[in-house]
Design a protein around this motif. Structure first.
Motif, PDB file in Angstrom:
ATOM      1  N   ASN A   1       0.825  -1.203   0.000  1.00 52.65           N
ATOM      2  CA  ASN A   1       0.000   0.000   0.000  1.00 52.65           C
ATOM      3  C   ASN A   1       0.864   1.260   0.000  1.00 52.65           C
ATOM      4  O   ASN A   1       0.801   2.067   0.938  1.00 52.65           O
ATOM      5  CB  ASN A   1      -0.920  -0.046   1.229  1.00 52.65           C
ATOM      6  N   PRO A   2       1.684   1.478  -1.021  1.00 50.91           N
ATOM      7  CA  PRO A   2       2.601   2.620  -1.006  1.00 50.91           C
ATOM      8  C   PRO A   2       1.909   3.983  -1.009  1.00 50.91           C
ATOM      9  O   PRO A   2       2.509   4.973  -0.578  1.00 50.91           O
ATOM     10  CB  PRO A   2       3.436   2.425  -2.275  1.00 50.91           C
ATOM     11  N   ALA A   3       0.654   4.063  -1.437  1.00 48.51           N
ATOM     12  CA  ALA A   3      -0.046   5.352  -1.482  1.00 48.51           C
ATOM     13  C   ALA A   3      -0.907   5.613  -0.246  1.00 48.51           C
ATOM     14  O   ALA A   3      -1.572   6.647  -0.158  1.00 48.51           O
ATOM     15  CB  ALA A   3      -0.911   5.432  -2.743  1.00 48.51           C
ATOM     16  N   GLY A   4      -0.921   4.673   0.725  1.00 47.14           N
ATOM     17  CA  GLY A   4      -1.680   4.871   1.958  1.00 47.14           C
ATOM     18  C   GLY A   4      -3.190   4.901   1.757  1.00 47.14           C
ATOM     19  O   GLY A   4      -3.889   5.653   2.434  1.00 47.14           O
ATOM     20  N   LYS A   5      -3.716   4.076   0.883  1.00 45.66           N
ATOM     21  CA  LYS A   5      -5.157   4.025   0.605  1.00 45.66           C
ATOM     22  C   LYS A   5      -5.859   3.046   1.545  1.00 45.66           C
ATOM     23  O   LYS A   5      -5.234   2.321   2.295  1.00 45.66           O
ATOM     24  CB  LYS A   5      -5.389   3.565  -0.840  1.00 45.66           C
ATOM     25  N   ALA A   6      -7.187   3.006   1.455  1.00 45.97           N
ATOM     26  CA  ALA A   6      -7.984   2.024   2.184  1.00 45.97           C
ATOM     27  C   ALA A   6      -8.054   0.752   1.341  1.00 45.97           C
ATOM     28  O   ALA A   6      -7.616   0.735   0.195  1.00 45.97           O
ATOM     29  CB  ALA A   6      -9.388   2.572   2.450  1.00 45.97           C
ATOM     30  N   HIS A   7      -8.620  -0.326   1.893  1.00 48.59           N
ATOM     31  CA  HIS A   7      -8.696  -1.588   1.159  1.00 48.59           C
ATOM     32  C   HIS A   7      -9.902  -1.635   0.224  1.00 48.59           C
ATOM     33  O   HIS A   7     -10.985  -1.183   0.567  1.00 48.59           O
ATOM     34  CB  HIS A   7      -8.807  -2.783   2.112  1.00 48.59           C
ATOM     35  N   GLY A   8      -9.692  -2.256  -0.914  1.00 46.64           N
ATOM     36  CA  GLY A   8     -10.797  -2.688  -1.743  1.00 46.64           C
ATOM     37  C   GLY A   8     -11.033  -1.904  -3.006  1.00 46.64           C
ATOM     38  O   GLY A   8     -11.078  -0.685  -3.005  1.00 46.64           O
ATOM     39  N   LEU A   9     -11.205  -2.632  -4.083  1.00 41.49           N
ATOM     40  CA  LEU A   9     -11.458  -2.017  -5.377  1.00 41.49           C
ATOM     41  C   LEU A   9     -12.827  -1.345  -5.424  1.00 41.49           C
ATOM     42  O   LEU A   9     -13.049  -0.470  -6.254  1.00 41.49           O
ATOM     43  CB  LEU A   9     -11.320  -3.063  -6.483  1.00 41.49           C
ATOM     44  N   ASP A  10     -13.759  -1.716  -4.521  1.00 40.57           N
ATOM     45  CA  ASP A  10     -15.066  -1.058  -4.441  1.00 40.57           C
ATOM     46  C   ASP A  10     -15.116  -0.003  -3.339  1.00 40.57           C
ATOM     47  O   ASP A  10     -16.165   0.586  -3.106  1.00 40.57           O
ATOM     48  CB  ASP A  10     -16.171  -2.088  -4.193  1.00 40.57           C
ATOM     49  N   ASN A  11     -14.024   0.227  -2.664  1.00 41.22           N
ATOM     50  CA  ASN A  11     -13.971   1.212  -1.585  1.00 41.22           C
ATOM     51  C   ASN A  11     -13.681   2.584  -2.192  1.00 41.22           C
ATOM     52  O   ASN A  11     -12.677   2.745  -2.878  1.00 41.22           O
ATOM     53  CB  ASN A  11     -12.867   0.822  -0.594  1.00 41.22           C
ATOM     54  N   PRO A  12     -14.535   3.581  -1.958  1.00 37.79           N
ATOM     55  CA  PRO A  12     -14.287   4.905  -2.541  1.00 37.79           C
ATOM     56  C   PRO A  12     -12.981   5.537  -2.049  1.00 37.79           C
ATOM     57  O   PRO A  12     -12.453   6.439  -2.687  1.00 37.79           O
ATOM     58  CB  PRO A  12     -15.495   5.739  -2.128  1.00 37.79           C
ATOM     59  N   GLN A  13     -12.436   5.059  -0.941  1.00 34.20           N
ATOM     60  CA  GLN A  13     -11.166   5.566  -0.421  1.00 34.20           C
ATOM     61  C   GLN A  13      -9.990   4.679  -0.819  1.00 34.20           C
ATOM     62  O   GLN A  13      -8.859   4.968  -0.485  1.00 34.20           O
ATOM     63  CB  GLN A  13     -11.229   5.662   1.102  1.00 34.20           C
TER      64      GLN A  13
ATOM     65  N   ASP B   1       8.369   5.469  -6.175  1.00 28.22           N
ATOM     66  CA  ASP B   1       7.561   5.374  -4.954  1.00 28.22           C
ATOM     67  C   ASP B   1       6.668   4.137  -4.912  1.00 28.22           C
ATOM     68  O   ASP B   1       6.220   3.743  -3.846  1.00 28.22           O
ATOM     69  CB  ASP B   1       6.671   6.614  -4.817  1.00 28.22           C
ATOM     70  N   LYS B   2       6.369   3.551  -6.062  1.00 24.32           N
ATOM     71  CA  LYS B   2       5.510   2.363  -6.109  1.00 24.32           C
ATOM     72  C   LYS B   2       6.318   1.129  -6.511  1.00 24.32           C
ATOM     73  O   LYS B   2       5.859   0.283  -7.271  1.00 24.32           O
ATOM     74  CB  LYS B   2       4.344   2.587  -7.071  1.00 24.32           C
ATOM     75  N   ALA B   3       7.552   1.027  -5.964  1.00 19.74           N
ATOM     76  CA  ALA B   3       8.409  -0.129  -6.257  1.00 19.74           C
ATOM     77  C   ALA B   3       7.997  -1.319  -5.399  1.00 19.74           C
ATOM     78  O   ALA B   3       7.902  -1.219  -4.174  1.00 19.74           O
ATOM     79  CB  ALA B   3       9.861   0.217  -6.020  1.00 19.74           C
ATOM     80  N   LEU B   4       7.767  -2.444  -6.034  1.00 18.61           N
ATOM     81  CA  LEU B   4       7.379  -3.673  -5.343  1.00 18.61           C
ATOM     82  C   LEU B   4       8.549  -4.263  -4.568  1.00 18.61           C
ATOM     83  O   LEU B   4       8.411  -4.690  -3.432  1.00 18.61           O
ATOM     84  CB  LEU B   4       6.867  -4.685  -6.372  1.00 18.61           C
ATOM     85  N   LEU B   5       9.708  -4.312  -5.189  1.00 19.52           N
ATOM     86  CA  LEU B   5      10.860  -4.987  -4.589  1.00 19.52           C
ATOM     87  C   LEU B   5      11.741  -4.006  -3.833  1.00 19.52           C
ATOM     88  O   LEU B   5      12.824  -3.645  -4.274  1.00 19.52           O
ATOM     89  CB  LEU B   5      11.659  -5.716  -5.672  1.00 19.52           C
ATOM     90  N   ASP B   6      11.268  -3.595  -2.674  1.00 22.89           N
ATOM     91  CA  ASP B   6      12.076  -2.734  -1.814  1.00 22.89           C
ATOM     92  C   ASP B   6      13.035  -3.610  -1.014  1.00 22.89           C
ATOM     93  O   ASP B   6      13.220  -4.781  -1.324  1.00 22.89           O
ATOM     94  CB  ASP B   6      11.182  -1.865  -0.924  1.00 22.89           C
ATOM     95  N   ALA B   7      13.642  -3.071   0.008  1.00 20.84           N
ATOM     96  CA  ALA B   7      14.683  -3.781   0.758  1.00 20.84           C
ATOM     97  C   ALA B   7      14.217  -5.107   1.359  1.00 20.84           C
ATOM     98  O   ALA B   7      15.016  -6.034   1.490  1.00 20.84           O
ATOM     99  CB  ALA B   7      15.236  -2.880   1.858  1.00 20.84           C
ATOM    100  N   ASP B   8      12.935  -5.224   1.735  1.00 23.20           N
ATOM    101  CA  ASP B   8      12.459  -6.482   2.329  1.00 23.20           C
ATOM    102  C   ASP B   8      11.580  -7.297   1.381  1.00 23.20           C
ATOM    103  O   ASP B   8      10.891  -8.231   1.793  1.00 23.20           O
ATOM    104  CB  ASP B   8      11.742  -6.235   3.655  1.00 23.20           C
ATOM    105  N   GLY B   9      11.612  -6.987   0.095  1.00 24.98           N
ATOM    106  CA  GLY B   9      10.861  -7.760  -0.883  1.00 24.98           C
ATOM    107  C   GLY B   9       9.359  -7.602  -0.734  1.00 24.98           C
ATOM    108  O   GLY B   9       8.877  -6.599  -0.201  1.00 24.98           O
ATOM    109  N   ALA B  10       8.612  -8.576  -1.182  1.00 26.06           N
ATOM    110  CA  ALA B  10       7.153  -8.576  -1.106  1.00 26.06           C
ATOM    111  C   ALA B  10       6.687 -10.029  -1.128  1.00 26.06           C
ATOM    112  O   ALA B  10       7.462 -10.933  -1.425  1.00 26.06           O
ATOM    113  CB  ALA B  10       6.552  -7.801  -2.277  1.00 26.06           C
TER     114      ALA B  10
END
Length: 183
Positions: free
Chosen positions: A97-109, A142-151
């Motif tokens: 969640n690099p952009a700090g959003k809420a969960h869910g594709l149907d969630n307006p946030q 800012d939206k890199a998947l493979l940061d220092a601790d992977g994913a």
């Protein structure tokens, strides 16, 4: 029924990159060029499929293949930490969640970058899902998947309702795969 749509060129690109990634002696979880792959393994070491993520022109192209899973929809997500310690795989942390959003594709946030529609598994225990993560990258920005601790990639026991924070009420984590890397 909802699907993530990937252009034909994206599917062809992902297929070609995945084929080039699977070299003799290469183990799942490794990164080769612009492709990362992870085997989905249960706490009992059963293999439940594979996830391949490739860098596309406008984001990440994701191909999820499930096998040996119970029929029906399963929540699937990219998680923030490249650790899959059983039996509950909580070591994978929360959703990517690099952009700090809420969960869910149907969630307006929402949604988290690691949120997807459900992986639908047929009566034969198999299913597949293709998706994109717009603006996502494997290693840069800012939206890199493979940061220092992977994913990690996690399959849940039940369906994701696509709106309830933090994980769509999708139940326990039944399979997990690690993407390793680092900047």
């Amino acid at each position: 029924m909802r699907h993530h749509h990937v252009s034909l060129s994206g599917v062809v690109l992902l297929s070609l990159m995945a084929a080039g990634c699977a070299q003799e002696g290469e183990s799942p979880g490794e990164v080769s060029g612009n492709v990362a792959r992870a085997a989905l393994i249960g706490a009992d070491q059963t293999e439940y499929g594979e996830v391949i993520i490739a860098q596309g022109d406008n984001g990440l192209l994701v191909n999820i293949t499930g096998k040996g899973l119970s029929p029906g929809p399963h929540g699937v997500h990219i998680h923030e930490t490249g650790k899959c310690e059983g039996p509950d795989f909580k070591s994978a942390g929360g959703h990517w969640n690099p952009a700090g959003k809420a969960h869910g594709l149907d969630n307006p946030q929402g949604a988290h970058a690691g949120d997807f529609f459900n992986l639908d598994i047929g009566p034969d225990g198999a299913g597949a899902l293709e998706a994109t993560v717009a603006g996502g990258t494997l290693r840069d920005g800012d939206k890199a998947l493979l940061d220092a601790d992977g994913a990690a990639f996690v399959v849940h026991e039940g369906p994701d309702d696509l709106k309830t924070d933090p994980s769509g009420d999708s139940g326990g984590r039944i399979a997990c795969g690690i993407f390793v890397g680092g900047r």
